[in-house]
Design a protein around this motif. Structure first.
Motif, PDB file in Angstrom:
ATOM      1  N   TYR A  79       1.419   3.775   2.144  1.00  0.00           N
ATOM      2  CA  TYR A  79       1.703   3.832   3.423  1.00  0.00           C
ATOM      3  C   TYR A  79       2.662   3.169   3.313  1.00  0.00           C
ATOM      4  CZ  TYR A  79      -3.149   6.407   3.435  1.00  0.00           C
ATOM      5  OH  TYR A  79      -4.479   7.198   3.168  1.00  0.00           O
ATOM      6  N   GLU A 108     -11.097  10.655   4.245  1.00  0.00           N
ATOM      7  CA  GLU A 108     -11.370   9.761   4.973  1.00  0.00           C
ATOM      8  C   GLU A 108     -11.254  11.121   6.506  1.00  0.00           C
ATOM      9  OE1 GLU A 108      -8.466   6.755   5.978  1.00  0.00           O
ATOM     10  OE2 GLU A 108     -10.105   5.241   5.042  1.00  0.00           O
ATOM     11  N   HIS A 143      -6.757   9.628  10.368  1.00  0.00           N
ATOM     12  CA  HIS A 143      -7.068  10.629   9.415  1.00  0.00           C
ATOM     13  C   HIS A 143      -7.531  12.113  10.187  1.00  0.00           C
ATOM     14  CE1 HIS A 143      -5.592   8.419   5.656  1.00  0.00           C
ATOM     15  NE2 HIS A 143      -5.514   9.999   5.604  1.00  0.00           N
ATOM     16  N   PHE A 154      -7.026  -5.720   6.973  1.00  0.00           N
ATOM     17  CA  PHE A 154      -8.535  -6.222   5.617  1.00  0.00           C
ATOM     18  C   PHE A 154      -8.061  -6.284   4.086  1.00  0.00           C
ATOM     19  CE2 PHE A 154      -8.736  -1.432   5.496  1.00  0.00           C
ATOM     20  CZ  PHE A 154      -8.424  -1.095   4.191  1.00  0.00           C
ATOM     21  N   MET A 155      -6.555  -5.590   3.862  1.00  0.00           N
ATOM     22  CA  MET A 155      -6.490  -5.518   2.652  1.00  0.00           C
ATOM     23  C   MET A 155      -6.051  -6.896   2.272  1.00  0.00           C
ATOM     24  SD  MET A 155      -4.207  -1.705   2.566  1.00  0.00           S
ATOM     25  CE  MET A 155      -4.964  -0.337   3.044  1.00  0.00           C
ATOM     26  N   SER A 164     -11.698   4.335  -1.870  1.00  0.00           N
ATOM     27  CA  SER A 164     -12.161   6.030  -1.431  1.00  0.00           C
ATOM     28  C   SER A 164     -12.582   6.170  -2.995  1.00  0.00           C
ATOM     29  CB  SER A 164     -11.081   6.517  -0.826  1.00  0.00           C
ATOM     30  OG  SER A 164      -9.009   5.509  -1.083  1.00  0.00           O
ATOM     31  N   ASP A 171      -3.045   2.273  -4.106  1.00  0.00           N
ATOM     32  CA  ASP A 171      -4.367   2.205  -3.782  1.00  0.00           C
ATOM     33  C   ASP A 171      -5.097   1.102  -3.216  1.00  0.00           C
ATOM     34  OD1 ASP A 171      -5.864   2.051  -5.204  1.00  0.00           O
ATOM     35  OD2 ASP A 171      -7.076   4.421  -5.339  1.00  0.00           O
ATOM     36  N   SER A 172      -6.087   1.025  -1.854  1.00  0.00           N
ATOM     37  CA  SER A 172      -6.719  -0.133  -1.608  1.00  0.00           C
ATOM     38  C   SER A 172      -7.226  -0.938  -3.404  1.00  0.00           C
ATOM     39  CB  SER A 172      -7.867  -0.481  -0.838  1.00  0.00           C
ATOM     40  OG  SER A 172      -7.396   0.959   0.311  1.00  0.00           O
ATOM     41  N   HIS A 180       0.780  -1.345  -0.103  1.00  0.00           N
ATOM     42  CA  HIS A 180       0.379  -0.262  -0.123  1.00  0.00           C
ATOM     43  C   HIS A 180       0.952   1.341   0.136  1.00  0.00           C
ATOM     44  CE1 HIS A 180      -2.639   3.728   1.771  1.00  0.00           C
ATOM     45  NE2 HIS A 180      -3.617   2.464   0.545  1.00  0.00           N
ATOM     46  N   ASN A 215     -12.427  -0.595   3.469  1.00  0.00           N
ATOM     47  CA  ASN A 215     -12.172  -0.850   4.647  1.00  0.00           C
ATOM     48  C   ASN A 215     -12.701  -1.238   6.159  1.00  0.00           C
ATOM     49  OD1 ASN A 215     -10.492   0.948   4.206  1.00  0.00           O
ATOM     50  ND2 ASN A 215      -9.699   1.720   5.742  1.00  0.00           N
ATOM     51  N   SER A 247      -8.334   9.560  -3.567  1.00  0.00           N
ATOM     52  CA  SER A 247      -7.808   8.419  -2.602  1.00  0.00           C
ATOM     53  C   SER A 247      -6.090   8.354  -3.316  1.00  0.00           C
ATOM     54  CB  SER A 247      -7.775   7.442  -3.955  1.00  0.00           C
ATOM     55  OG  SER A 247      -7.171   7.205  -4.851  1.00  0.00           O
ATOM     56  N   THR A 248      -5.765   7.615  -2.043  1.00  0.00           N
ATOM     57  CA  THR A 248      -3.985   7.285  -2.191  1.00  0.00           C
ATOM     58  C   THR A 248      -3.311   8.004  -3.855  1.00  0.00           C
ATOM     59  OG1 THR A 248      -3.308   5.201  -1.558  1.00  0.00           O
ATOM     60  CG2 THR A 248      -3.767   6.714   0.665  1.00  0.00           C
ATOM     61  N   HIS A 288      -7.179  13.017   1.785  1.00  0.00           N
ATOM     62  CA  HIS A 288      -8.065  12.183   1.720  1.00  0.00           C
ATOM     63  C   HIS A 288      -9.479  12.119   2.055  1.00  0.00           C
ATOM     64  CE1 HIS A 288      -8.801   8.040   1.672  1.00  0.00           C
ATOM     65  NE2 HIS A 288      -7.691   7.882   1.118  1.00  0.00           N
ATOM     66  N   TYR A 297     -17.798   0.278   2.937  1.00  0.00           N
ATOM     67  CA  TYR A 297     -15.909   0.674   3.042  1.00  0.00           C
ATOM     68  C   TYR A 297     -15.090  -0.260   3.072  1.00  0.00           C
ATOM     69  CZ  TYR A 297     -11.992   3.944   3.084  1.00  0.00           C
ATOM     70  OH  TYR A 297     -10.784   4.101   2.195  1.00  0.00           O
TER      71      TYR A 297
HETATM   72  P1  13P Z   1      -6.563   4.336  -0.318  1.00  0.00           P
HETATM   73  O1  13P Z   1      -7.491   3.197  -0.845  1.00  0.00           O
HETATM   74  O2  13P Z   1      -7.361   5.823  -1.084  1.00  0.00           O
HETATM   75  O3  13P Z   1      -5.335   3.642   0.136  1.00  0.00           O
HETATM   76  O4  13P Z   1      -6.554   4.218   1.188  1.00  0.00           O
HETATM   77  C1  13P Z   1      -6.699   2.985   2.250  1.00  0.00           C
HETATM   78  C2  13P Z   1      -6.783   3.820   3.349  1.00  0.00           C
HETATM   79  O5  13P Z   1      -6.636   3.225   4.572  1.00  0.00           O
HETATM   80  C3  13P Z   1      -6.402   5.031   3.587  1.00  0.00           C
HETATM   81  O6  13P Z   1      -6.525   5.165   5.469  1.00  0.00           O
END
Ligand code: 13P
Ligand code: SF4
Length: 301
Positions: free
Chosen positions: A25, A199, A174, A62-63, A128, A39-40, A23, A113, A213-214, A197, A111
């Motif tokens: 992050y 969130e 966030h 969760f990913m 997102s 991103d997710s 990811h 997440n 989204s990211t 973002h 979501y």
């Molecule tokens: P993204 O899907 O935008 O990468 O966001 C995932 C996430 O956990 C944001 O906190």
């Protein structure tokens, strides 16, 4: 030391027919060894499409679970099983069923997440990157319950004009981004745009130029004309921004927005998990099948 580690990871990646997904992050050194960073939404598409036999998921639970939902025949490794998402834990499947009972005919948008069990009790998933599009796709005459992120839900409500019941979850990372932080950075860099973002809290989104989204933030930066871009999300994204588009200077809205769970994955843990083929993601098959239906409805849009 780290070059030796990277060599060992590379050898195992080849011999195990593994793909390493990360990811945006993740720690810089983890992003740098990944086959794909995203991103997710992009990561779930990649997990669904890969012909690798093992997916090493550098992200949060969760990913990796979403990867397993989509590719049950593959081994999905999460190098630290403690890497969870506190927002995903803010709703249980029992709470979801109780809430659904309040609104006859309700459609549940969840979501990504969220746990596999919550996805299993939902009608359609979103990320997102596509929350607005997913909410727009829900039949006009049906009430909508959006779980678990009240702020992404609030954002999608504003963009679609659809009323929704919002579960009161939030991302602890966030919500640390405050409107005063945005104003302080805008005063310091008056010619810069602010991208955050979805969130983030609504007042922060209102103060920003874009909510993305990211990977949306990374694409936005590619065509950005200014010198400095102010970024309101988890600070791990700054590595990829600086690496891919060094012509722009990136400043976080605040240094406080760090997700400790995302930082649990290290190169050492990636290597150990590949050597030991642990920790593996497991989902009971009836839950996986129902969760898959919600994820597939999103991917078909
Ligand atoms: P993204 O899907 O935008 O990468 O966001 C995932 C996430 O956990 C944001 O906190
Ligand atoms: Fe969960 Fe927030 Fe961390 Fe994303 S940044 S994984 S939503 S706690």
């Amino acid at each position: 030391m780290s070059s030796k580690l990277i060599e060992q990871i590379d050898n195992l990646r080849k011999s195990m027919k593994a793909i390493i997904l990360a990811h945006n992050y993740q720690r810089p050194e983890v992003q740098d060894i990944a086959d794909f960073t995203g991103d997710s939404f992009e990561l779930s598409r990649k997990a669904a499409g890969t012909d690798a036999e093992v997916i090493v998921f550098c992200g949060v639970h969760f990913m990796a679970e979403t990867a397993k939902i989509l590719s049950p025949e593959k081994t999905v490794l999460l190098p630290d099983e403690e890497a969870g998402c506190p927002m995903a834990d803010m709703i249980t499947p029992e709470q979801l069923e109780k809430e659904k009972a309040k609104y006859p005919g309700v459609q549940v948008v969840c979501y990504v997440n969220s746990s596999a069990a919550v996805k299993a009790g939902s009608d359609i998933c979103c990320t997102s990157a596509n929350a607005v599009q997913v909410v727009e796709a829900v039949k006009k005459n049906r009430p909508i319950l959006f779980v678990p992120d009240q702020y992404l839900g609030h954002y999608a409500m504003g963009r679609t004009g659809r009323e929704m019941h919002l579960w009161p979850g939030y991302c602890p990372t966030h919500v640390k981004i405050g409107v005063a932080d945005v104003r302080r950075q805008k005063a310091r860099y008056p010619d810069s745009k602010v991208v955050v973002h979805p969130e983030c809290r609504p007042d922060v989104i209102d103060e920003a130029d874009e909510a993305l989204s990211t990977s949306g933030i990374i694409r936005y930066a590619r065509s950005y004309q200014g010198n400095t871009l102010i970024v309101g999300t988890e600070t791990g994204i700054l590595h990829r921004l600086r690496k891919e588009n060094p012509a722009v200077a990136y400043v976080p809205v605040t240094e406080r927005s760090v997700c400790p769970n995302m930082k649990l994955i290290t190169l050492e843990k990636v290597l150990w998990s590949m050597e030991e083929m642990q920790p593996r993601i497991k989902i009971p098959e009836p839950i996986r099948r129902r969760a898959l239906a919600a994820v597939e409805r999103m991917l078909e849009l």
